[in-house]
Enzyme design. Structure first.
Site, PDB file in Angstrom:
ATOM      1  N   ASP A   1      -6.397   5.136  15.355  1.00 34.30           N
ATOM      2  CA  ASP A   1      -6.457   3.797  15.955  1.00 34.30           C
ATOM      3  C   ASP A   1      -6.280   3.819  17.477  1.00 34.30           C
ATOM      4  O   ASP A   1      -6.351   2.764  18.112  1.00 34.30           O
ATOM      5  CB  ASP A   1      -5.401   2.880  15.313  1.00 34.30           C
ATOM      6  CG  ASP A   1      -5.736   2.553  13.865  1.00 34.30           C
ATOM      7  OD1 ASP A   1      -6.872   2.810  13.451  1.00 34.30           O
ATOM      8  OD2 ASP A   1      -4.849   2.056  13.141  1.00 34.30           O
TER       9      ASP A   1
ATOM     10  N   LYS B   1       0.761  -5.308  13.355  1.00 33.59           N
ATOM     11  CA  LYS B   1      -0.190  -5.915  12.411  1.00 33.59           C
ATOM     12  C   LYS B   1      -0.236  -5.158  11.094  1.00 33.59           C
ATOM     13  O   LYS B   1      -0.187  -5.744  10.017  1.00 33.59           O
ATOM     14  CB  LYS B   1      -1.588  -5.928  13.056  1.00 33.59           C
ATOM     15  CG  LYS B   1      -2.715  -6.194  12.074  1.00 33.59           C
ATOM     16  CD  LYS B   1      -4.082  -6.067  12.701  1.00 33.59           C
ATOM     17  CE  LYS B   1      -4.628  -4.685  12.820  1.00 33.59           C
ATOM     18  NZ  LYS B   1      -5.491  -4.185  11.751  1.00 33.59           N
ATOM     19  N   ASN B   2      -0.334  -3.814  11.183  1.00 30.71           N
ATOM     20  CA  ASN B   2      -0.567  -3.044   9.964  1.00 30.71           C
ATOM     21  C   ASN B   2       0.683  -2.889   9.096  1.00 30.71           C
ATOM     22  O   ASN B   2       0.591  -2.373   7.989  1.00 30.71           O
ATOM     23  CB  ASN B   2      -1.187  -1.686  10.304  1.00 30.71           C
ATOM     24  CG  ASN B   2      -2.646  -1.853  10.714  1.00 30.71           C
ATOM     25  OD1 ASN B   2      -3.237  -2.913  10.512  1.00 30.71           O
ATOM     26  ND2 ASN B   2      -3.224  -0.799  11.293  1.00 30.71           N
TER      27      ASN B   2
ATOM     28  N   ARG C   1      -8.553  -9.969  15.949  1.00 30.64           N
ATOM     29  CA  ARG C   1      -7.994  -9.514  14.673  1.00 30.64           C
ATOM     30  C   ARG C   1      -6.681  -8.773  14.899  1.00 30.64           C
ATOM     31  O   ARG C   1      -5.828  -8.748  14.010  1.00 30.64           O
ATOM     32  CB  ARG C   1      -8.975  -8.564  13.972  1.00 30.64           C
ATOM     33  CG  ARG C   1     -10.244  -9.242  13.526  1.00 30.64           C
ATOM     34  CD  ARG C   1     -11.091  -8.294  12.732  1.00 30.64           C
ATOM     35  NE  ARG C   1     -10.305  -7.752  11.627  1.00 30.64           N
ATOM     36  CZ  ARG C   1     -10.693  -6.765  10.846  1.00 30.64           C
ATOM     37  NH1 ARG C   1     -11.858  -6.212  11.043  1.00 30.64           N
ATOM     38  NH2 ARG C   1      -9.928  -6.333   9.882  1.00 30.64           N
TER      39      ARG C   1
ATOM     40  N   ILE D   1     -10.593  11.184  10.567  1.00 30.86           N
ATOM     41  CA  ILE D   1     -10.201  10.222   9.522  1.00 30.86           C
ATOM     42  C   ILE D   1     -11.391   9.388   9.043  1.00 30.86           C
ATOM     43  O   ILE D   1     -11.622   9.250   7.848  1.00 30.86           O
ATOM     44  CB  ILE D   1      -9.076   9.271  10.027  1.00 30.86           C
ATOM     45  CG1 ILE D   1      -7.927  10.058  10.655  1.00 30.86           C
ATOM     46  CG2 ILE D   1      -8.589   8.357   8.899  1.00 30.86           C
ATOM     47  CD1 ILE D   1      -7.058  10.829   9.716  1.00 30.86           C
TER      48      ILE D   1
ATOM     49  N   ARG E   1     -10.104  -5.614   4.962  1.00 33.98           N
ATOM     50  CA  ARG E   1      -9.818  -4.657   3.906  1.00 33.98           C
ATOM     51  C   ARG E   1      -8.343  -4.656   3.490  1.00 33.98           C
ATOM     52  O   ARG E   1      -8.006  -4.271   2.374  1.00 33.98           O
ATOM     53  CB  ARG E   1     -10.225  -3.268   4.349  1.00 33.98           C
ATOM     54  CG  ARG E   1     -11.711  -3.101   4.550  1.00 33.98           C
ATOM     55  CD  ARG E   1     -11.985  -1.686   4.959  1.00 33.98           C
ATOM     56  NE  ARG E   1     -11.308  -0.765   4.074  1.00 33.98           N
ATOM     57  CZ  ARG E   1     -11.797  -0.309   2.944  1.00 33.98           C
ATOM     58  NH1 ARG E   1     -12.991  -0.659   2.547  1.00 33.98           N
ATOM     59  NH2 ARG E   1     -11.106   0.515   2.196  1.00 33.98           N
TER      60      ARG E   1
ATOM     61  N   CYS F   1     -17.161  -0.735   5.891  1.00 34.02           N
ATOM     62  CA  CYS F   1     -17.018  -1.516   7.109  1.00 34.02           C
ATOM     63  C   CYS F   1     -17.578  -0.681   8.248  1.00 34.02           C
ATOM     64  O   CYS F   1     -18.008   0.452   8.045  1.00 34.02           O
ATOM     65  CB  CYS F   1     -15.573  -1.903   7.360  1.00 34.02           C
ATOM     66  SG  CYS F   1     -14.545  -0.556   7.860  1.00 34.02           S
TER      67      CYS F   1
ATOM     68  N   ARG G   1     -15.038   3.880   3.510  1.00 35.31           N
ATOM     69  CA  ARG G   1     -13.687   3.488   3.127  1.00 35.31           C
ATOM     70  C   ARG G   1     -13.539   3.089   1.649  1.00 35.31           C
ATOM     71  O   ARG G   1     -13.257   1.921   1.316  1.00 35.31           O
ATOM     72  CB  ARG G   1     -13.186   2.372   4.040  1.00 35.31           C
ATOM     73  CG  ARG G   1     -13.235   2.784   5.494  1.00 35.31           C
ATOM     74  CD  ARG G   1     -12.716   1.733   6.422  1.00 35.31           C
ATOM     75  NE  ARG G   1     -11.272   1.601   6.365  1.00 35.31           N
ATOM     76  CZ  ARG G   1     -10.595   0.685   7.050  1.00 35.31           C
ATOM     77  NH1 ARG G   1     -11.228  -0.175   7.798  1.00 35.31           N
ATOM     78  NH2 ARG G   1      -9.285   0.645   6.971  1.00 35.31           N
ATOM     79  N   PRO G   2     -13.680   4.059   0.738  1.00 37.10           N
ATOM     80  CA  PRO G   2     -13.499   3.754  -0.686  1.00 37.10           C
ATOM     81  C   PRO G   2     -12.038   3.425  -1.029  1.00 37.10           C
ATOM     82  O   PRO G   2     -11.153   3.641  -0.204  1.00 37.10           O
ATOM     83  CB  PRO G   2     -13.910   5.058  -1.371  1.00 37.10           C
ATOM     84  CG  PRO G   2     -13.738   6.119  -0.344  1.00 37.10           C
ATOM     85  CD  PRO G   2     -13.960   5.466   0.990  1.00 37.10           C
ATOM     86  N   VAL G   3     -11.810   2.896  -2.247  1.00 35.78           N
ATOM     87  CA  VAL G   3     -10.434   2.613  -2.678  1.00 35.78           C
ATOM     88  C   VAL G   3     -10.104   3.366  -3.963  1.00 35.78           C
ATOM     89  O   VAL G   3      -9.246   2.964  -4.739  1.00 35.78           O
ATOM     90  CB  VAL G   3     -10.182   1.094  -2.857  1.00 35.78           C
ATOM     91  CG1 VAL G   3     -10.135   0.391  -1.506  1.00 35.78           C
ATOM     92  CG2 VAL G   3     -11.220   0.452  -3.759  1.00 35.78           C
ATOM     93  N   ASP G   4     -10.832   4.484  -4.203  1.00 37.35           N
ATOM     94  CA  ASP G   4     -10.634   5.245  -5.436  1.00 37.35           C
ATOM     95  C   ASP G   4      -9.191   5.738  -5.602  1.00 37.35           C
ATOM     96  O   ASP G   4      -8.672   5.795  -6.724  1.00 37.35           O
ATOM     97  CB  ASP G   4     -11.611   6.433  -5.478  1.00 37.35           C
ATOM     98  CG  ASP G   4     -11.504   7.315  -4.254  1.00 37.35           C
ATOM     99  OD1 ASP G   4     -11.424   6.775  -3.128  1.00 37.35           O
ATOM    100  OD2 ASP G   4     -11.471   8.553  -4.402  1.00 37.35           O
ATOM    101  N   LEU G   5      -8.513   6.062  -4.507  1.00 38.04           N
ATOM    102  CA  LEU G   5      -7.151   6.591  -4.635  1.00 38.04           C
ATOM    103  C   LEU G   5      -6.175   5.506  -5.104  1.00 38.04           C
ATOM    104  O   LEU G   5      -5.241   5.782  -5.857  1.00 38.04           O
ATOM    105  CB  LEU G   5      -6.670   7.181  -3.304  1.00 38.04           C
ATOM    106  CG  LEU G   5      -7.532   8.305  -2.730  1.00 38.04           C
ATOM    107  CD1 LEU G   5      -7.033   8.728  -1.355  1.00 38.04           C
ATOM    108  CD2 LEU G   5      -7.536   9.511  -3.668  1.00 38.04           C
TER     109      LEU G   5
END
Ligand code: EPZ
Length: 443
Positions: free
Chosen positions: A332, A45-46, A424, A354, A116, A140, A145-149
């Site tokens: 995971d 999936k990922n 999912r 993580i 996400r 979530c 879970r930021p997306v700053d990077l």
């Protein structure tokens, strides 16, 4: 070549979004059966979700094979790409995506909030079209879970980015994104992937330092190389990308899902029995395999398959685990291992490094008779003799599957609510387990 012509690619939502009734919302399991048989492992999936975004980098068709096409997350990504203007067709495990006629550069909140992984359209859209507007995915269940990077990296490539009304508004400089040397202050799977894709079409060389090394990223990179991208260092923490003017279509087979594989390995470790996992790769699970062997489970690779045996008469041994970016122990698989350790001899310590809130399975496992105490980022799991069936609640994808595994060994009946989380990321989970002797049904 795929067994269907690209002319079959349809932009009709009725074709891409086959109406699928996910009516059953619960799973009932009667525990106590060993698992014996064969489980076919699905495509990862990922990796699949990211390759779908890679299709945005070219006006030619990308053909993907071994796709886990029945997953809800794949549905969500299909919905988003279709909204942008992609034409998508699926048939069994095949998917063809054509992004020739993109007519919208906005990834709306209504779709992004579902998953996400949709943030991964940002880099490709910006690189090919010079602008993009993507809803911020927000937090979530497992953490903020930021997306700053992702954002900082694209800024280093010259993008002008503003945040407004919950959206990331990004514009490339005149002439397009430019190569840059970007060293991530923290290892991030998604940021590495977004910048890797963006860099394939940037001017000049991009070097990604402290890059994530997950096998799914390597597979995405190999798909991009088939599309014509110039990339060195895949699978290492330094990836070099020489940007080119345009990418082409390609055909790529998605690698097997290592987390699905690890989940069923843990299942057999818990129930006892012997299962052959078809199309599974042991080398992607080294850290988890090493730990599983220490508990007393036997695992061997046989060609393209993995075979796992466990004698149910012998108790598992307790172990300590700590999650880490690849090649460390995967976050995971943390919930599934914790479910297993509830029945192992002695005390085990599980440390999550993580995500800050990835112990939501703990209260549910305790309701089934487990003895787990959380202290900060660690959980102490004291092995008990048996788990007892109960009604429990699925809270996120991996927490849900941990409850399924617990249900397989618990005495009596377990009912798991809100199984859409499972759908999912696990293809046909009830069927796969039933074929190995489990008493499990959706209702
Ligand atoms: C991917 O999420 C996976 N999702 C997750 O799988 C997986 O748990 C995670 O990688 C770690 O392996 C997909 O591939 C779709 P990260 P991602 O960026 O990319 C922080 C599952 O169950 N961070 O590597 O979002 C972040 O908060 C899912 O299949 C920042 O601070 O993970 C986290 O603490 C769940 N800023 C850490 O880094 C950023 O800009 C690692 O996150 C990005 C991340």
């Amino acid at each position: 070549m795929l067994p269907y012509p690209s002319s079959e690619i349809s932009s009709d939502p009725a074709v891409k979004q086959e109406p699928r009734t996910h009516a059953p919302d619960k799973i009932r399991i009667v525990g106590g059966q060993e698992l014996n048989g064969v489980i076919p492992i699905s495509g990862a999936k990922n990796a699949a979700l990211k390759m779908m975004c890679a299709a945005l980098l070219t006006d030619q068709s990308l053909h993907l094979e071994n796709m886990p096409n029945t997953l809800r997350d794949i549905d969500s990504q299909t919905e988003l790409l279709t909204h942008l203007g992609c034409m998508i067709s699926t048939e069994r495990d095949l998917m063809a995506i054509n992004a020739k006629n993109i007519h919208d550069l906005t990834a709306p909140y209504e779709i992004v909030r579902k998953m996400r992984g949709s943030i991964l359209v940002l880099g490709p859209l910006l690189a090919r079209f010079g602008e993009a507007k993507v809803s911020l995915p927000g937090g979530c269940a497992i953490g903020t879970r930021p997306v700053d990077l992702h954002i900082k990296g694209l800024e280093e490539m010259g993008a002008d980015i503003t945040l407004e009304g919950g959206y990331i508004n990004a514009k490339a400089p005149a002439g397009g994104l430019r190569g840059a040397k970007i060293t991530f202050p923290k290892v991030s799977v998604g940021a590495t992937e977004n910048l890797l894709m963006a860099a394939t079409l940037a001017r000049g060389e991009t070097v990604l330092g402290n890059a994530a090394r997950e096998p799914e990223i390597k597979d995405l990179g190999e798909c991009l190389v088939k599309m014509g991208a110039k990339i060195d260092g895949l699978g290492t923490d330094t990836i070099r990308i020489e940007g080119i003017g345009a990418l082409s279509g390609a055909h790529h087979k998605v690698l097997p899902d290592r987390i699905e594989t690890g989940t069923y390995l843990v299942g057999v470790a818990m129930t006892g029995g012997s299962v052959r996992m078809q199309n599974a790769r042991m080398e992607h699970l080294s850290a988890a395999m090493g730990l599983l062997s220490q508990t007393g489970v036997e695992i061997e690779q046989d060609g393209e398959d993995i075979i796992v045996h466990r004698n149910a008469a012998r108790r598992l041994k307790g172990i300590d685990i700590m999650t880490d970016p690849y090649p460390g122990f995967p976050t995971d698989l943390q919930a599934q291992f914790m479910a297993m350790l509830t029945l192992a001899d002695g005390a085990s310590m599980v440390t999550e490094t993580i995500f800050e809130n990835r112990f939501m399975h703990v209260p549910e496992l305790n309701r089934m008779g487990a003895d787990i105490t959380v202290q900060g980022h660690s959980a102490i799991v004291r092995g008990v003799k048996t788990l007892k069936g109960a009604e429990v609640m699925a809270t996120d994808l991996r927490a849900s599957v941990a409850l399924v595994l617990a249900g397989l060994v618990a005495e009596g009946e377990t009912v798991i609510n809100r199984i859409y989380h499972l759908e999912r990321g696990y293809e046909n989970i009830a069927e796969k387990l039933r074929n190995c002797g489990a008493q499990i049904e959706k209702f």
